[in-house]
Design a protein around this motif. Structure first.
Motif, PDB file in Angstrom:
ATOM      1  N   ASN A 195       1.329  -1.224  -0.193  1.00  0.00           N
ATOM      2  CA  ASN A 195      -0.090   0.231  -0.286  1.00  0.00           C
ATOM      3  C   ASN A 195       0.494   1.117  -0.023  1.00  0.00           C
ATOM      4  OD1 ASN A 195      -2.343  -1.266  -0.253  1.00  0.00           O
ATOM      5  ND2 ASN A 195      -2.529  -1.823   2.621  1.00  0.00           N
ATOM      6  N   GLU A 206       2.435   6.859   1.231  1.00  0.00           N
ATOM      7  CA  GLU A 206       1.599   5.780   2.152  1.00  0.00           C
ATOM      8  C   GLU A 206       2.275   5.042   3.061  1.00  0.00           C
ATOM      9  OE1 GLU A 206      -1.295   6.385   1.966  1.00  0.00           O
ATOM     10  OE2 GLU A 206      -2.434   7.687   1.140  1.00  0.00           O
ATOM     11  N   THR A 228      -3.314   7.325  -5.871  1.00  0.00           N
ATOM     12  CA  THR A 228      -3.720   6.518  -4.801  1.00  0.00           C
ATOM     13  C   THR A 228      -5.320   6.658  -4.159  1.00  0.00           C
ATOM     14  OG1 THR A 228      -3.025   7.151  -3.000  1.00  0.00           O
ATOM     15  CG2 THR A 228      -1.277   5.984  -3.744  1.00  0.00           C
TER      16      THR A 228
END
Length: 555
Positions: free
Chosen positions: A170, A187, A302
């Motif tokens: 992620n 992230e 994202t």
């Protein structure tokens, strides 16, 4: 908190009650509660002889502002570390970093943040810039968005990140044309470095929270929802800090804690959340919410979108962002938390993430039936029009960050081209949500952006940047962003007072000015019945339980 008479009367201005009778001219307070709302004569009589008189001097008395999505510990730490929020240019960033490093020669790391991508050539921060001012030790600087870190070469070496390092599931390690890491980590890639940061001592955490509380009070904020109570990207868990300050009688704000849902764990963490809630039951700090981050942000692609992002030539890229939790699993988690009586506070930026969060609440409703938990989705950068009515249908609160809805360079040059003209009308659809009768709450996401409610309200009403905000360029101050999504001033004010009180489960006694309500109040020097007054109005005093916690004349 200053000493005060047990009775106070507010006269000489206008009172916006956020209650059934919207306006009055005076308010009386006794022993921490409002005892009268009406004329000056009525309020003075109700307060009784010897009451302290507060002259509003033509200003406005409101219920205290409540921030429904904020990170006070991180904000307080940013004020005490290398704070880049007051400037907006690469040379100024580097000067601030150098100055902080020189002033703290024994610090093992240079830590801070608040930078914006559009301040860099080509919107691309690079480790080489940081290396020029900090080469002797690692540097880690969070972007203002809270999802990106800018680090120097020493920090990359410390984490073992090089051209051969694989992106985490992620996260993204941004790379140059040669495949070398640029020093920008997105992230969970940022967590690869933030995990190495020196631990902050309890004393430092305590001071940072007190600094944050004083700052928020100075902006008229009397209560908030802490949107991450847990460990996240190197930020310490504020849980014990809140409990310690409450035990010492130093927590003057009312705080709803959103316990962090760890994405790399499953439902085995639920008993821990239940226990944390139990430990805070009945206090000024109550952790009755769970925070779930379902996607990232649009600026780095994202944020989870229904249709692909576009490139800067306007062609689809094929990328639709990241859903951090599979939709079926999100529905299962939400249903479990709902059954246990937790409010769920979702991070939903892209239209696909918003839909997945709404679907999860729908699943919980189908399994558990209706309730008054007031689940909410924060940010809502893009909402598909067919999902707008579902907020009211499902009883989901739209948690807005109003200061974001203006034409900053970062939005103009980075975000809107990625979304394209078809999605731009649905960008921060505040007006559509209000028209569809969604419950609206407002917050700042500070330190992502300023926690000043008056600035946020100005932008919600006008869709332009307020005068004085260093991150708003001339176009942002003069040209509205999707003007049809503006909010009426009374709707916006209700969102930052009674609406946020409802989201924080504090509306039984706060968020309105009415007899019997707690005297959590703010005095503002402008006439807030005038929509043009918000950007220049300032807070003169803030009151919690009828006691002044901020006074501009004594600050």
């Amino acid at each position: 908190m200053s000493a005060a008479s047990s009775a106070t009367v507010f006269v000489g201005g206008r009172v916006l009650t956020m209650d059934a009778t919207p306006c009055a001219e005076a308010v009386a307070v006794r022993d921490g509660r409002i005892v009268a709302v009406g004329t000056a004569a009525e309020a003075t009589a109700a307060a009784g002889a010897g009451a302290t008189v507060v002259d509003l001097a033509g200003g406005t008395l409101l219920p205290g502002f409540q921030d429904a999505h904020v990170h006070p510990l991180e904000g307080g730490m940013s004020l005490e570390r290398c704070d880049l929020t007051a400037v907006h240019a690469l040379p100024d960033y580097l000067a601030a970093v150098r100055a902080w490093a020189d002033a703290h020669p024994t610090a093992a790391w240079v830590v801070g943040g608040g930078w914006y991508r559009d301040a860099f050539p080509g919107n691309r921060p690079h480790r080489r810039d940081l290396d020029r001012v900090v080469a002797d030790r690692p540097a880690y600087l969070n972007g203002h968005d809270g999802h990106t870190a800018w680090v120097n070469s020493a920090a990359l070496r410390a984490a073992g990140i090089d051209r051969d390092t694989v992106d985490p599931p992620n996260g993204v390690i941004e790379r140059d044309a040669d495949g070398e890491p640029t020093g920008v980590l997105v992230e969970d890639a940022a967590a690869m470095v933030s995990a190495l940061l020196p631990r902050t001592s309890p004393a430092e955490l305590r001071q940072a929270m007190l600094t944050a509380q004083a700052y928020l009070h100075s902006l008229g904020i009397t209560a908030w929802q802490d949107a991450i109570v847990g460990d996240y990207l190197g930020m310490p868990d504020p849980f014990e800090t809140y409990r310690a300050l409450e035990a010492e009688g130093l927590l003057t704000a009312r705080v709803r804690g959103a316990l962090w849902w760890e994405l790399d764990r499953g439902t085995e963490q639920v008993p821990e959340l239940v226990e944390r809630r139990r430990l805070t039951a009945g206090g000024r700090f109550h952790a009755g919410t769970v925070k779930i981050m379902q996607d990232g942000i649009c600026e780095n692609c994202t944020g989870a979108m229904l249709a692909p992002y576009l490139d800067h030539a306007g062609a689809p890229t094929g990328g639709t962002g990241l859903s951090f939790i599979p939709p079926d699993e999100l529905a299962e988690i939400t249903t479990r938390l709902d059954a246990l009586g937790f409010q769920v506070h979702f991070h939903g930026v892209g239209d696909r993430a918003v839909r997945e969060c709404l679907d999860a609440v729908a699943a919980a409703r189908a399994a558990n039936g209706p309730n008054d938990l007031r689940h909410q989705i924060a940010h809502l950068d893009v909402v598909d029009p067919q999902d707008v009515p579902r907020f009211a249908d499902l009883g989901v609160t739209a948690n807005l960050q109003p200061l974001w809805a203006r034409r900053d360079l970062e939005i103009e040059e980075t975000k809107l081209p990625l979304l394209g003209p078809e999605r731009e009308p649905h960008h921060f659809p505040f007006g559509a949500l209000a028209d569809a009768k969604a419950d609206i709450a407002m917050g700042s996401d500070w330190p992502v952006t300023s926690p000043d409610p008056l600035w946020g309200l100005h932008t919600a009403i006008h869709r332009t940047a307020p005068v004085g905000d260093p991150h708003g360029n001339e176009r942002a101050r003069t040209e509205a962003l999707v003007a049809e999504q503006r909010l009426a001033a009374d709707v916006a004010l209700r969102g930052y007072t009674r609406g946020s009180a409802r989201a924080n489960h504090l509306d039984a006694e706060t968020g309105r000015i009415a007899p019997g309500a707690l005297a959590d109040l703010v005095v503002v020097d402008g006439d807030l019945t005038d929509p043009s007054a918000f950007e220049t109005a300032r807070v003169r005093s803030t009151w919690v339980d009828g006691v002044a916690v901020y006074d501009a004349d004594r600050a």
